[in-house]
Enzyme design. Sequence first.
Site, PDB file in Angstrom:
ATOM      1  N   ASN A 262      -8.240 -31.960  20.818  1.00 57.26           N
ATOM      2  CA  ASN A 262      -9.629 -31.545  20.587  1.00 57.26           C
ATOM      3  C   ASN A 262     -10.048 -31.630  19.122  1.00 57.26           C
ATOM      4  O   ASN A 262     -11.239 -31.775  18.841  1.00 57.26           O
ATOM      5  CB  ASN A 262      -9.798 -30.104  21.110  1.00 57.26           C
ATOM      6  CG  ASN A 262     -11.056 -29.453  20.618  1.00 57.26           C
ATOM      7  OD1 ASN A 262     -12.153 -29.758  21.105  1.00 57.26           O
ATOM      8  ND2 ASN A 262     -10.951 -28.566  19.621  1.00 57.26           N
ATOM      9  N   ALA A 263      -9.090 -31.556  18.187  1.00 54.69           N
ATOM     10  CA  ALA A 263      -9.469 -31.484  16.767  1.00 54.69           C
ATOM     11  C   ALA A 263     -10.300 -32.706  16.385  1.00 54.69           C
ATOM     12  O   ALA A 263      -9.989 -33.831  16.772  1.00 54.69           O
ATOM     13  CB  ALA A 263      -8.216 -31.422  15.892  1.00 54.69           C
TER      14      ALA A 263
ATOM     15  N   ILE B 179     -13.487 -34.230  13.326  1.00 50.87           N
ATOM     16  CA  ILE B 179     -14.390 -34.020  12.184  1.00 50.87           C
ATOM     17  C   ILE B 179     -15.456 -35.112  12.193  1.00 50.87           C
ATOM     18  O   ILE B 179     -15.288 -36.147  12.837  1.00 50.87           O
ATOM     19  CB  ILE B 179     -13.642 -34.083  10.827  1.00 50.87           C
ATOM     20  CG1 ILE B 179     -12.901 -35.436  10.669  1.00 50.87           C
ATOM     21  CG2 ILE B 179     -12.691 -32.918  10.665  1.00 50.87           C
ATOM     22  CD1 ILE B 179     -12.402 -35.705   9.252  1.00 50.87           C
ATOM     23  N   THR B 180     -16.529 -34.860  11.451  1.00 52.55           N
ATOM     24  CA  THR B 180     -17.508 -35.922  11.175  1.00 52.55           C
ATOM     25  C   THR B 180     -17.588 -36.106   9.655  1.00 52.55           C
ATOM     26  O   THR B 180     -17.411 -35.142   8.894  1.00 52.55           O
ATOM     27  CB  THR B 180     -18.916 -35.547  11.695  1.00 52.55           C
ATOM     28  OG1 THR B 180     -19.242 -34.238  11.223  1.00 52.55           O
ATOM     29  CG2 THR B 180     -18.981 -35.564  13.214  1.00 52.55           C
TER      30      THR B 180
ATOM     31  N   ASP C 187     -20.412 -38.291   8.142  1.00 46.99           N
ATOM     32  CA  ASP C 187     -21.471 -39.243   8.481  1.00 46.99           C
ATOM     33  C   ASP C 187     -21.992 -40.015   7.265  1.00 46.99           C
ATOM     34  O   ASP C 187     -21.979 -39.534   6.138  1.00 46.99           O
ATOM     35  CB  ASP C 187     -22.652 -38.503   9.119  1.00 46.99           C
ATOM     36  CG  ASP C 187     -22.288 -37.880  10.467  1.00 46.99           C
ATOM     37  OD1 ASP C 187     -21.177 -38.137  10.962  1.00 46.99           O
ATOM     38  OD2 ASP C 187     -23.129 -37.137  11.012  1.00 46.99           O
TER      39      ASP C 187
ATOM     40  N   TYR D  90     -17.199 -42.280  13.404  1.00 51.43           N
ATOM     41  CA  TYR D  90     -17.013 -41.311  14.507  1.00 51.43           C
ATOM     42  C   TYR D  90     -17.146 -41.999  15.869  1.00 51.43           C
ATOM     43  O   TYR D  90     -16.342 -41.768  16.788  1.00 51.43           O
ATOM     44  CB  TYR D  90     -18.069 -40.206  14.348  1.00 51.43           C
ATOM     45  CG  TYR D  90     -17.945 -39.039  15.295  1.00 51.43           C
ATOM     46  CD1 TYR D  90     -17.016 -38.018  15.076  1.00 51.43           C
ATOM     47  CD2 TYR D  90     -18.790 -38.929  16.390  1.00 51.43           C
ATOM     48  CE1 TYR D  90     -16.937 -36.928  15.942  1.00 51.43           C
ATOM     49  CE2 TYR D  90     -18.713 -37.843  17.258  1.00 51.43           C
ATOM     50  CZ  TYR D  90     -17.784 -36.846  17.024  1.00 51.43           C
ATOM     51  OH  TYR D  90     -17.708 -35.777  17.881  1.00 51.43           O
TER      52      TYR D  90
ATOM     53  N   PRO E 139     -18.210 -34.652  25.564  1.00 48.97           N
ATOM     54  CA  PRO E 139     -19.297 -33.674  25.454  1.00 48.97           C
ATOM     55  C   PRO E 139     -20.560 -34.317  24.874  1.00 48.97           C
ATOM     56  O   PRO E 139     -20.485 -35.257  24.069  1.00 48.97           O
ATOM     57  CB  PRO E 139     -18.755 -32.635  24.464  1.00 48.97           C
ATOM     58  CG  PRO E 139     -17.294 -32.905  24.330  1.00 48.97           C
ATOM     59  CD  PRO E 139     -17.113 -34.362  24.622  1.00 48.97           C
TER      60      PRO E 139
HETATM   61  P1  NDP Z   1     -15.632 -27.483  14.976  1.00 53.10           P
HETATM   62  O1  NDP Z   1     -15.983 -28.136  13.683  1.00 53.10           O
HETATM   63  O2  NDP Z   1     -16.385 -26.280  15.402  1.00 53.10           O
HETATM   64  O3  NDP Z   1     -14.061 -27.095  14.963  1.00 53.10           O
HETATM   65  C1  NDP Z   1     -13.134 -28.074  14.634  1.00 53.10           C
HETATM   66  C2  NDP Z   1     -11.723 -27.583  14.851  1.00 53.10           C
HETATM   67  O4  NDP Z   1     -10.849 -28.693  14.546  1.00 53.10           O
HETATM   68  C3  NDP Z   1     -11.329 -26.462  13.919  1.00 53.10           C
HETATM   69  O5  NDP Z   1     -10.397 -25.604  14.568  1.00 53.10           O
HETATM   70  C4  NDP Z   1     -10.644 -27.204  12.780  1.00 53.10           C
HETATM   71  O6  NDP Z   1      -9.710 -26.423  12.035  1.00 53.10           O
HETATM   72  C5  NDP Z   1      -9.915 -28.297  13.534  1.00 53.10           C
HETATM   73  N1  NDP Z   1      -9.549 -29.412  12.670  1.00 53.10           N
HETATM   74  C6  NDP Z   1     -10.366 -30.208  11.933  1.00 53.10           C
HETATM   75  N2  NDP Z   1      -9.629 -31.102  11.244  1.00 53.10           N
HETATM   76  C7  NDP Z   1      -8.318 -30.852  11.543  1.00 53.10           C
HETATM   77  C8  NDP Z   1      -7.092 -31.409  11.125  1.00 53.10           C
HETATM   78  N3  NDP Z   1      -7.016 -32.435  10.276  1.00 53.10           N
HETATM   79  N4  NDP Z   1      -5.937 -30.880  11.647  1.00 53.10           N
HETATM   80  C9  NDP Z   1      -5.979 -29.861  12.521  1.00 53.10           C
HETATM   81  N5  NDP Z   1      -7.115 -29.284  12.945  1.00 53.10           N
HETATM   82  C10 NDP Z   1      -8.282 -29.771  12.457  1.00 53.10           C
HETATM   83  O7  NDP Z   1     -15.699 -28.629  16.065  1.00 53.10           O
HETATM   84  P2  NDP Z   1     -16.297 -28.623  17.556  1.00 53.10           P
HETATM   85  O8  NDP Z   1     -15.770 -27.458  18.288  1.00 53.10           O
HETATM   86  O9  NDP Z   1     -17.750 -28.843  17.469  1.00 53.10           O
HETATM   87  O10 NDP Z   1     -15.677 -29.981  18.119  1.00 53.10           O
HETATM   88  C11 NDP Z   1     -14.449 -30.012  18.840  1.00 53.10           C
HETATM   89  C12 NDP Z   1     -14.235 -31.436  19.344  1.00 53.10           C
HETATM   90  O11 NDP Z   1     -15.326 -31.803  20.193  1.00 53.10           O
HETATM   91  C13 NDP Z   1     -14.187 -32.490  18.244  1.00 53.10           C
HETATM   92  O12 NDP Z   1     -13.256 -33.482  18.580  1.00 53.10           O
HETATM   93  C14 NDP Z   1     -15.585 -33.054  18.244  1.00 53.10           C
HETATM   94  O13 NDP Z   1     -15.618 -34.357  17.741  1.00 53.10           O
HETATM   95  C15 NDP Z   1     -15.892 -33.016  19.726  1.00 53.10           C
HETATM   96  N6  NDP Z   1     -17.301 -33.039  20.043  1.00 53.10           N
HETATM   97  C16 NDP Z   1     -18.125 -32.042  19.595  1.00 53.10           C
HETATM   98  C17 NDP Z   1     -19.458 -32.065  19.915  1.00 53.10           C
HETATM   99  C18 NDP Z   1     -20.398 -31.007  19.489  1.00 53.10           C
HETATM  100  O14 NDP Z   1     -21.600 -31.175  19.776  1.00 53.10           O
HETATM  101  N7  NDP Z   1     -19.975 -29.946  18.856  1.00 53.10           N
HETATM  102  C19 NDP Z   1     -20.030 -33.163  20.713  1.00 53.10           C
HETATM  103  C20 NDP Z   1     -19.082 -34.141  21.150  1.00 53.10           C
HETATM  104  C21 NDP Z   1     -17.759 -34.061  20.813  1.00 53.10           C
HETATM  105  P3  NDP Z   1     -10.204 -25.615  10.702  1.00 53.10           P
HETATM  106  O15 NDP Z   1     -10.972 -24.439  11.213  1.00 53.10           O
HETATM  107  O16 NDP Z   1      -8.936 -25.269  10.033  1.00 53.10           O
HETATM  108  O17 NDP Z   1     -11.073 -26.554   9.926  1.00 53.10           O
END
Ligand code: NDP
Length: 240
Positions: free
Chosen positions: A82-83, A85-86, A88, A147, A177
């Site tokens: 699930n992890a 980032i964007t 952009d 992305y 999603p």
């Molecule tokens: P958030 O930004 O709310 O949370 C991201 C999570 O990923 C955090 O727990 C963060 O940890 C972790 N993370 C980021 N980089 C790393 C890394 N290098 N190693 C380990 N953990 C990492 O994201 P969302 O909940 O919005 O998104 C979750 C997934 O869903 C993603 O893959 C996203 O692309 C996808 N998605 C989201 C959408 C949306 O509208 N929100 C739409 C479509 C897909 P930390 O807190 O330490 O930074």
Amino acid sequence: MARTALVTGGTRGIGEAICVALKDAGYSVAANYGGNAAAAQAFTGRTGIPAYQFDVASFDAVTAGIQAIAQDLGPIEVLVNNAGITRDGTMHKMTHDQWQAVIDTNLGSCFNCSRAVIEGMRERGFGRIVNIGSINGQAGQYGQVNYAAAKSGIHGFTKALAQEGAAKGITVNAVAPGYVDTDMVRAVPPQVLEKIIKRIPVGRLGKPEDIARTVLFLVADEADFITGATLSVNGGQHMY
Ligand code: NDP
């Protein structure tokens, strides 16, 4: 015995909702996070779910992190990649670092984490892997070549690994999603977000729980005939 599940990026947003849904369904859950220790600590306080810091973009860090989880909770039978980032920017302004960080974190992580658990899943004859893609990997998105490429790659990755796992009791599926109300989407300027919501037939942003429900469905023992699928959860915004 409860099955052990790992949710990468499990401490915030969609990942947190997936962790909670799995825990409520009786799984033994580990959450991973990248660097936000304060958010991770708050998450563990709220949910009682242990959080493990490692960078999913690093093969070595993932290998060590997953070994530590297996020692604490037992071998991982359910992996939710699930992890994400964007970073952009339109192509003519995007730096190589923006490109690489997004590819490594969103797509490279799927290789790193799946590689670390796949041999054990094959030996035990059971595994569930769910990869979180995106509507923007299906449809493309202005300002997101990095992305969209990474998420689109996830959909191909899912189908290929599903073929390899099928005879070994391992299913591999993706969830795509639409726009979900998390920190990632709250970073979008309000006027842009307003326009996005107008294009969602259901008339609202998704909730993290909408995605969590879908993941729970896919990882169930009984879902063993569903593999290589991508489930779109987007309020009807893109019908793929
Ligand atoms: P958030 O930004 O709310 O949370 C991201 C999570 O990923 C955090 O727990 C963060 O940890 C972790 N993370 C980021 N980089 C790393 C890394 N290098 N190693 C380990 N953990 C990492 O994201 P969302 O909940 O919005 O998104 C979750 C997934 O869903 C993603 O893959 C996203 O692309 C996808 N998605 C989201 C959408 C949306 O509208 N929100 C739409 C479509 C897909 P930390 O807190 O330490 O930074």
